[in-house]
Design a protein around this motif. Structure first.
Motif, PDB file in Angstrom:
ATOM      1  N   ARG A  71      16.023   5.835   7.874  1.00  0.00           N
ATOM      2  CA  ARG A  71      16.806   6.975   7.403  1.00  0.00           C
ATOM      3  C   ARG A  71      17.999   7.248   8.314  1.00  0.00           C
ATOM      4  O   ARG A  71      18.502   8.364   8.383  1.00  0.00           O
ATOM      5  N   THR A  72      18.465   6.217   8.998  1.00  0.00           N
ATOM      6  CA  THR A  72      19.604   6.414   9.890  1.00  0.00           C
ATOM      7  C   THR A  72      20.890   6.673   9.124  1.00  0.00           C
ATOM      8  O   THR A  72      21.874   7.144   9.694  1.00  0.00           O
ATOM      9  N   ALA A  73      20.894   6.353   7.832  1.00  0.00           N
ATOM     10  CA  ALA A  73      22.033   6.650   6.960  1.00  0.00           C
ATOM     11  C   ALA A  73      21.487   7.062   5.607  1.00  0.00           C
ATOM     12  O   ALA A  73      20.374   6.668   5.233  1.00  0.00           O
ATOM     13  N   PRO A  74      22.231   7.869   4.842  1.00  0.00           N
ATOM     14  CA  PRO A  74      21.755   8.264   3.509  1.00  0.00           C
ATOM     15  C   PRO A  74      21.563   7.057   2.603  1.00  0.00           C
ATOM     16  O   PRO A  74      22.157   6.001   2.823  1.00  0.00           O
ATOM     17  N   GLY A  75      20.716   7.225   1.593  1.00  0.00           N
ATOM     18  CA  GLY A  75      20.572   6.174   0.597  1.00  0.00           C
ATOM     19  C   GLY A  75      19.183   5.597   0.443  1.00  0.00           C
ATOM     20  O   GLY A  75      18.934   4.862  -0.518  1.00  0.00           O
ATOM     21  N   ALA A  76      18.264   5.906   1.356  1.00  0.00           N
ATOM     22  CA  ALA A  76      16.899   5.407   1.194  1.00  0.00           C
ATOM     23  C   ALA A  76      16.272   6.042  -0.045  1.00  0.00           C
ATOM     24  O   ALA A  76      16.572   7.178  -0.405  1.00  0.00           O
ATOM     25  N   SER A  77      15.394   5.304  -0.697  1.00  0.00           N
ATOM     26  CA  SER A  77      14.748   5.829  -1.902  1.00  0.00           C
ATOM     27  C   SER A  77      13.240   5.651  -1.825  1.00  0.00           C
ATOM     28  O   SER A  77      12.734   4.760  -1.144  1.00  0.00           O
ATOM     29  N   VAL A  78      12.538   6.523  -2.539  1.00  0.00           N
ATOM     30  CA  VAL A  78      11.078   6.516  -2.568  1.00  0.00           C
ATOM     31  C   VAL A  78      10.625   6.535  -4.015  1.00  0.00           C
ATOM     32  O   VAL A  78      11.065   7.380  -4.805  1.00  0.00           O
ATOM     33  N   LYS A  79       9.750   5.591  -4.361  1.00  0.00           N
ATOM     34  CA  LYS A  79       9.124   5.616  -5.686  1.00  0.00           C
ATOM     35  C   LYS A  79       7.814   6.386  -5.562  1.00  0.00           C
ATOM     36  O   LYS A  79       6.850   5.913  -4.953  1.00  0.00           O
ATOM     37  N   ASP A  80       7.823   7.581  -6.117  1.00  0.00           N
ATOM     38  CA  ASP A  80       6.664   8.471  -6.113  1.00  0.00           C
ATOM     39  C   ASP A  80       5.834   8.118  -7.347  1.00  0.00           C
ATOM     40  O   ASP A  80       6.016   8.680  -8.418  1.00  0.00           O
ATOM     41  N   SER A  81       4.917   7.180  -7.187  1.00  0.00           N
ATOM     42  CA  SER A  81       4.284   6.534  -8.327  1.00  0.00           C
ATOM     43  C   SER A  81       3.435   7.459  -9.187  1.00  0.00           C
ATOM     44  O   SER A  81       3.186   7.149 -10.367  1.00  0.00           O
ATOM     45  N   HIS A  82       2.986   8.578  -8.620  1.00  0.00           N
ATOM     46  CA  HIS A  82       2.162   9.507  -9.385  1.00  0.00           C
ATOM     47  C   HIS A  82       2.831  10.862  -9.571  1.00  0.00           C
ATOM     48  O   HIS A  82       2.193  11.823 -10.010  1.00  0.00           O
ATOM     49  N   ALA A  83       4.135  10.930  -9.243  1.00  0.00           N
ATOM     50  CA  ALA A  83       4.908  12.166  -9.430  1.00  0.00           C
ATOM     51  C   ALA A  83       4.211  13.362  -8.795  1.00  0.00           C
ATOM     52  O   ALA A  83       4.103  14.435  -9.388  1.00  0.00           O
ATOM     53  N   ARG A  84       3.782  13.175  -7.536  1.00  0.00           N
ATOM     54  CA  ARG A  84       3.050  14.243  -6.849  1.00  0.00           C
ATOM     55  C   ARG A  84       3.762  14.760  -5.608  1.00  0.00           C
ATOM     56  O   ARG A  84       3.339  15.770  -5.034  1.00  0.00           O
ATOM     57  N   LEU A  85       4.793  14.067  -5.161  1.00  0.00           N
ATOM     58  CA  LEU A  85       5.470  14.489  -3.940  1.00  0.00           C
ATOM     59  C   LEU A  85       6.630  15.425  -4.253  1.00  0.00           C
ATOM     60  O   LEU A  85       7.243  15.338  -5.306  1.00  0.00           O
ATOM     61  N   ASP A  86       6.930  16.290  -3.297  1.00  0.00           N
ATOM     62  CA  ASP A  86       8.153  17.092  -3.348  1.00  0.00           C
ATOM     63  C   ASP A  86       8.910  16.804  -2.058  1.00  0.00           C
ATOM     64  O   ASP A  86       8.581  17.333  -1.001  1.00  0.00           O
ATOM     65  N   LEU A  87       9.906  15.930  -2.164  1.00  0.00           N
ATOM     66  CA  LEU A  87      10.643  15.502  -0.976  1.00  0.00           C
ATOM     67  C   LEU A  87      11.937  16.284  -0.796  1.00  0.00           C
ATOM     68  O   LEU A  87      12.752  15.945   0.057  1.00  0.00           O
ATOM     69  N   GLY A  88      12.128  17.343  -1.579  1.00  0.00           N
ATOM     70  CA  GLY A  88      13.339  18.141  -1.463  1.00  0.00           C
ATOM     71  C   GLY A  88      13.526  18.730  -0.082  1.00  0.00           C
ATOM     72  O   GLY A  88      14.639  18.755   0.456  1.00  0.00           O
ATOM     73  N   ALA A  89      12.431  19.187   0.516  1.00  0.00           N
ATOM     74  CA  ALA A  89      12.514  19.792   1.841  1.00  0.00           C
ATOM     75  C   ALA A  89      12.830  18.766   2.921  1.00  0.00           C
ATOM     76  O   ALA A  89      13.216  19.129   4.036  1.00  0.00           O
ATOM     77  N   GLU A  90      12.691  17.477   2.585  1.00  0.00           N
ATOM     78  CA  GLU A  90      12.954  16.401   3.542  1.00  0.00           C
ATOM     79  C   GLU A  90      14.364  15.840   3.400  1.00  0.00           C
ATOM     80  O   GLU A  90      14.704  14.837   4.012  1.00  0.00           O
ATOM     81  N   GLY A  91      15.182  16.471   2.565  1.00  0.00           N
ATOM     82  CA  GLY A  91      16.553  16.020   2.391  1.00  0.00           C
ATOM     83  C   GLY A  91      16.759  15.057   1.249  1.00  0.00           C
ATOM     84  O   GLY A  91      17.833  14.455   1.123  1.00  0.00           O
ATOM     85  N   PHE A  92      15.761  14.890   0.397  1.00  0.00           N
ATOM     86  CA  PHE A  92      15.863  14.012  -0.751  1.00  0.00           C
ATOM     87  C   PHE A  92      16.196  14.823  -2.006  1.00  0.00           C
ATOM     88  O   PHE A  92      15.902  16.015  -2.091  1.00  0.00           O
ATOM     89  N   ARG A  93      16.788  14.144  -2.986  1.00  0.00           N
ATOM     90  CA  ARG A  93      16.983  14.748  -4.305  1.00  0.00           C
ATOM     91  C   ARG A  93      16.324  13.860  -5.346  1.00  0.00           C
ATOM     92  O   ARG A  93      16.200  12.637  -5.159  1.00  0.00           O
TER      93      ARG A  93
END
Length: 238
Positions: A71-93
């Protein structure tokens, strides 16, 4: 109609097959990831369109995916396979949502059009990738010839009467299912023909799984697929 237990088992297989395919493609680029008990992660930025992390289980946490990626630069992505995570607080959209799909074992509903066969040589794969990318030479490099050595991966290619690739898909068979991804049909080619052609090259003894959204999900339903559950793709915007 399938039972809840059978649906859950198919979803587990779909998730694992997809993560294995992500690992295979990254390894072909010299960027292998690592499997943990709850997530697959890659410590280096992955090729375009492929996630830096994939959750494998329903109880995967944000820490399971975020501690193993760059995460040293923007652009990393995460496949949340079960739609259970909320990564908004971690800087993700939230980038997009999709639906896992499945089709029972057996032959396709409709016969494949003429001209469907696997791409087996570097030249044939290059033609497949060029059609998939719409002629974008940079994007076509996403699929290096090293992938042809993987016995569990098939590049299904549909050709017109002049031998040009006009449709295709990637078929992967690693977790008691066949995964279908990267399905495409060029302008003037019916997506229904792409589904029929790809399914004709899949092992009829195995269920077929994948994920789609929007019009592509509608086309998959028409090809005989049912739904298994939602997934989400998160993008690091920090």
């Amino acid at each position: 109609m399938i039972t809840d237990a059978a649906r859950a088992a198919l979803l587990d297989h779909a998730v694992r097959d997809n993560a294995d395919w992500c690992h295979t493609l990254c390894r072909a680029h010299g960027l292998p990831g690592a499997f943990g008990p709850r997530a697959w992660t890659n410590p280096r930025r992955t090729p375009p369109y492929y996630p830096d992390a994939v959750t494998l289980t329903r109880d995967a946490t944000a820490a399971d995916v975020l501690t193993g990626i760059d995460r040293t630069a923007p652009g990393a992505s995460v496949k949340d396979s079960h739609a259970r995570l909320d990564l908004g607080a971690e800087g993700f959209r939230l980038l997009f949502e999709a639906t896992w799909i499945h089709r029972p074992a057996g032959p396709p509903r409709t016969a494949a059009p003429a001209g469907w066969r696997p791409a087996r040589t570097p030249e044939e794969l290059a033609a497949w990738a060029a059609a998939w990318s719409g002629g974008d030479a940079t994007e076509a490099t996403l699929f290096p010839a090293a992938l042809l050595a993987d016995p569990d991966t098939t590049f299904a290619a549909g050709h017109d009467g002049d031998g040009r690739v006009v449709a295709g898909a990637v078929l992967t068979a690693r977790s008691r299912v066949t995964g279908v991804s990267n399905l495409f049909a060029t302008d003037g080619t019916d997506p229904a023909d792409a589904w029929a052609g790809a399914l004709a090259l899949a092992d009829p003894a195995l269920p077929v799984v994948g994920y789609e959204s929007g019009d592509d999900l509608t086309a998959a339903r028409a090809a005989g697929f049912g739904e298994l559950g939602p997934l989400r793709i998160w993008l690091d915007a920090a």
